[in-house]
Design a protein around this motif. Structure first.
Motif, short mmCIF file in Angstrom:
data_model
loop_
_atom_site.label_atom_id
_atom_site.label_comp_id
_atom_site.label_asym_id
_atom_site.label_seq_id
_atom_site.Cartn_x
_atom_site.Cartn_y
_atom_site.Cartn_z
N LEU A 163 22.85 -20.43 -56.62
CA LEU A 163 22.06 -20.12 -55.43
C LEU A 163 22.79 -20.51 -54.15
O LEU A 163 22.56 -19.91 -53.10
CB LEU A 163 20.70 -20.80 -55.51
CG LEU A 163 19.75 -20.22 -56.57
CD1 LEU A 163 18.46 -21.03 -56.64
CD2 LEU A 163 19.43 -18.75 -56.30
N SER A 167 22.17 -16.60 -52.53
CA SER A 167 20.82 -17.17 -52.40
C SER A 167 19.71 -16.24 -52.90
O SER A 167 18.62 -16.70 -53.23
CB SER A 167 20.54 -17.54 -50.94
OG SER A 167 20.62 -16.38 -50.10
N ASP A 168 20.00 -14.94 -52.98
CA ASP A 168 18.94 -13.99 -53.35
C ASP A 168 19.13 -13.41 -54.76
O ASP A 168 18.71 -12.28 -55.04
CB ASP A 168 18.82 -12.86 -52.33
CG ASP A 168 20.13 -12.10 -52.10
OD1 ASP A 168 21.20 -12.63 -52.49
OD2 ASP A 168 20.09 -10.99 -51.53
N ASP A 170 18.11 -12.51 -58.34
CA ASP A 170 16.74 -12.28 -58.83
C ASP A 170 16.61 -12.34 -60.34
O ASP A 170 15.51 -12.35 -60.87
CB ASP A 170 16.16 -10.96 -58.30
CG ASP A 170 17.02 -9.76 -58.63
OD1 ASP A 170 17.51 -9.65 -59.78
OD2 ASP A 170 17.22 -8.91 -57.73
N LYS A 190 12.67 -21.65 -61.08
CA LYS A 190 11.26 -21.36 -60.86
C LYS A 190 10.66 -22.23 -59.76
O LYS A 190 9.69 -21.82 -59.10
CB LYS A 190 10.47 -21.55 -62.16
CG LYS A 190 10.80 -20.51 -63.23
CD LYS A 190 10.43 -19.11 -62.78
CE LYS A 190 10.67 -18.09 -63.89
NZ LYS A 190 10.30 -16.71 -63.50
N ILE A 192 12.43 -23.32 -57.10
CA ILE A 192 13.02 -22.86 -55.85
C ILE A 192 12.47 -21.49 -55.47
O ILE A 192 12.13 -21.23 -54.32
CB ILE A 192 14.56 -22.82 -55.97
CG1 ILE A 192 15.10 -24.25 -56.13
CG2 ILE A 192 15.17 -22.15 -54.74
CD1 ILE A 192 16.57 -24.30 -56.46
N ASN A 193 12.40 -20.60 -56.46
CA ASN A 193 11.90 -19.24 -56.22
C ASN A 193 11.24 -18.73 -57.50
O ASN A 193 11.93 -18.29 -58.42
CB ASN A 193 13.04 -18.31 -55.81
CG ASN A 193 12.57 -16.87 -55.61
OD1 ASN A 193 11.38 -16.56 -55.72
ND2 ASN A 193 13.51 -15.98 -55.30
N HIS A 195 9.96 -16.12 -58.31
CA HIS A 195 10.17 -14.71 -58.62
C HIS A 195 11.49 -14.44 -59.36
O HIS A 195 11.72 -13.33 -59.82
CB HIS A 195 10.11 -13.87 -57.34
CG HIS A 195 8.79 -13.95 -56.63
ND1 HIS A 195 7.63 -13.45 -57.17
CD2 HIS A 195 8.46 -14.53 -55.44
CE1 HIS A 195 6.62 -13.68 -56.34
NE2 HIS A 195 7.10 -14.33 -55.29
N ILE A 196 12.35 -15.44 -59.45
CA ILE A 196 13.58 -15.27 -60.21
C ILE A 196 13.23 -15.11 -61.69
O ILE A 196 12.49 -15.91 -62.25
CB ILE A 196 14.53 -16.47 -60.03
CG1 ILE A 196 15.00 -16.56 -58.58
CG2 ILE A 196 15.74 -16.35 -60.97
CD1 ILE A 196 15.88 -17.78 -58.29
#
Length: 403
Positions: A163, A167-168, A170, A190, A192-193, A195-196
Motif C-alpha cells: 500500500l 495506495s489504491d 483493490d 481490511k 485499512i480499507n 473494500h480490498i
C-alpha cells in the motif's frame, strides 16, 4: 482479526533487517485480465521468501532470558531459513526440524545460516510434532511458522509495503498453507480499507485450509502431496482459520500441473524464478480460477523462490513437451549402413533439431536385423511437429511417439 497496531509495530521492528521487495507490473498477466496486475517479489527477500518477516519479528520480541534458551522451529524450508538468519542476527542457538523430503537446497541453506538441522517425519505436521516435544525436553523456545500473533504481524508488513507503493490496490492474491501470511495480510488490508478483496490460493494436494474455509470449521487432511512444499500443510490451525473466515473473501485451489505452468510462465515471460508455493497466486490467474470483474489493480504475492534445481529442471522439460517445443519419437530401422543417415536427413528436411539420440539393436522386441532409434527433437510448435510426422510418414519410416 490481528490488531493493525501490532502490524505497524512489526514494520518498525523489522525495518533495518528486512528487504523491501519490489511490487512490479506484470504486463502479460495484465493483458490477460485487462487490468493492472502487480507481482510482490518476495522471492527476492534475504532468504528467498517472506517467512523471514514473521520469524524476525517473533525473535526480536523475545526477552533476553528467552533468547538465552535458544529457539527451535519446524519447517519445510522457508520458515527455517527465516528463523536461522534471525537467530544468527541475535547471536542465539537455533535448531530446525525439517521433513525428510525437504529439498537439499533448503536444508543446505539453513545449515549455512548457522542452524542445526534435524530431518524428521514425512511432512510438516510430523516434523512439527517432533519439534514440539523436543522443545519441551530441551527447554527451547518454539517459533511457530503461522500460529503466532507476532509471526502473523511480521507477515502482515507485506500489505503495508504494497500500500506504500500503490495506495489504491483493490485485490490481493495470496498463497495459503498454514495461513500465517494471509492472516497478516488480510488483517492489515481490511482494517485499512475494507473494500480490498483478499483471495487465498491453496494447492489441490494440500486442501485442508480450503475445505475448512468453505465448511467454516477446521477439517484436517489425511495426507498431503504437492510440488508446492511451502504450502503443504495437513492440519488446520483454528486460530488462523478464525482470522481467515473474518477477513478473506474468496478461496480457490490450483493443481500441480497449473502450479508448474505458472513456474515456467514466470521464468520465461518475467525472468523470475519461484518455487511451487510462490507460483500459486499466478497459477490461479493464468488458469482463470479467479473472477476479477470491476477489479482494476491487483497484487499477486510471489511468496518464495527457493525451488530445488532438479524440480525446476523437471518442470522445464515437461513444459517444453506440453508446449510442443520438444518431441520424442522411436523409429524402427533396418540395421545397415546409411539407414540412420536417411532418417537424420529427413529430420533435417523437417528443420527439426536432434538433442538426444539412442541406438538399440539388442531389444528382444526387435526382429533380427532391425534397430530401434529413440530421438528427442527440438520443435517450434504444434504445426512444426505435424510437419515432422508428415515427412516421416512420406518417407515410410516405422515410428511412434513416446512423449
Amino acid at each position: 482479526m490481528l490488531e493493525l497496531n501490532k502490524i505497524y509495530q512489526a514494520k518498525q521492528k523489522i525495518a533495518d533487517f528486512i528487504v523491501k521487495t519490489p511490487l512490479a507490473y506484470a504486463p502479460f498477466l495484465s493483458e490477460l485480465y485487462k487490468a493492472e496486475i502487480y507481482l510482490k517479489k518476495e522471492n527476492l527477500q534475504l532468504t528467498g521468501a517472506y517467512k523471514i518477516r514473521g520469524a524476525y519479528n517473533k525473535i526480536a520480541n523475545l526477552s533476553q532470558k528467552q533468547k538465552s534458551k535458544g529457539v527451535i522451529a519446524a519447517s519445510a524450508g522457508n520458515h527455517a531459513q527465516g528463523v536461522a538468519i534471525s537467530a544468527r542476527k541475535f547471536g542465539i542457538k537455533a535448531i530446525i526440524v525439517m521433513p525428510e523430503s525437504t529439498p537439499l537446497l533448503k536444508v543446505s541453506a539453513t545449515k549455512n545460516l548457522g542452524a542445526q538441522v534435524l530431518l524428521k517425519g514425512d511432512n510438516f505436521d510430523e516434523a512439527y510434532a517432533f519439534a514440539i516435544n523436543y522443545a519441551k525436553e530441551q527447554g527451547l523456545i518454539f517459533i511457530h511458522p503461522f500460529e503466532d500473533e507476532l509471526v502473523m504481524a511480521g507477515q502482515g508488513t507485506l500489505m503495508l509495503e504494497m500500500l506504500d507503493d500503490i495506495s489504491d490496490l483493490d485485490t490481493i492474491i495470496v498463497p495459503v498453507g498454514g495461513g500465517g501470511l494471509i492472516s497478516g495480510i488480510a488483517s492489515a488490508a481490511k482494517q485499512i480499507n475494507p473494500h480490498i478483496k483478499i483471495i487465498g490460493v491453496g494447492a489441490k494436494g494440500a486442501p485442508a485450509m480450503y475445505e475448512s474455509f468453505h465448511a467454516k470449521k477446521a477439517l484436517n487432511s489425511n495426507s498431503v502431496r504437492t510440488i508446492a512444499d511451502g504450502i503443504a500443510v495437513r492440519d488446520v490451525s483454528s486460530i488462523n482459520l478464525k482470522i481467515i473466515l473474518e477477513s478473506v473473501d474468496e478461496f480457490v485451489l490450483v493443481d500441480d500441473e497449473e502450479i508448474a505452468n505458472a513456474v515456467l510462465f514466470l521464468l520465461e515471460r518475467h525472468k523470475i524464478i519461484v518455487e511451487g508455493a510462490g507460483a500459486a497466486s499466478v497459477a490461479a490467474l493464468l488458469h482463470q480460477k479467479i473472477k476479477l470483474t470491476h477489479r482494476k489493480k491487483i497484487a499477486a504475492i510471489l511468496s518464495g523462490g527457493n525451488i530445488d534445481v532438479q524440480m525446476l529442471n523437471i518442470i522445464i522439460e515437461k513444459g517444453l513437451f506440453k508446449a510442443h517445443r520438444k518431441m520424442q519419437i522411436n523409429v524402427t530401422l533396418i540395421d545397415k549402413p546409411g539407414a540412420l543417415l536417411n532418417l537424420t536427413d529427413s529430420l533435417k528436411n523437417a528443420n527439426a533439431n536432434i538433442v538426444k539420440i539412442d541406438y538399440d539393436r539388442f531389444s528382444t522386441k526387435l526382429n533380427y536385423g532391425d534397430a530401434m532409434i529413440s530421438i528427442t527433437l527440438e520443435t517450434k510448435g504444434k504445426e512444426h511437429q505435424e510437419e515432422v510426422r508428415k515427412i516421416l510418414t512420406q518417407k515410410s519410416f516405422d515410428f511412434y511417439e513416446t512423449l
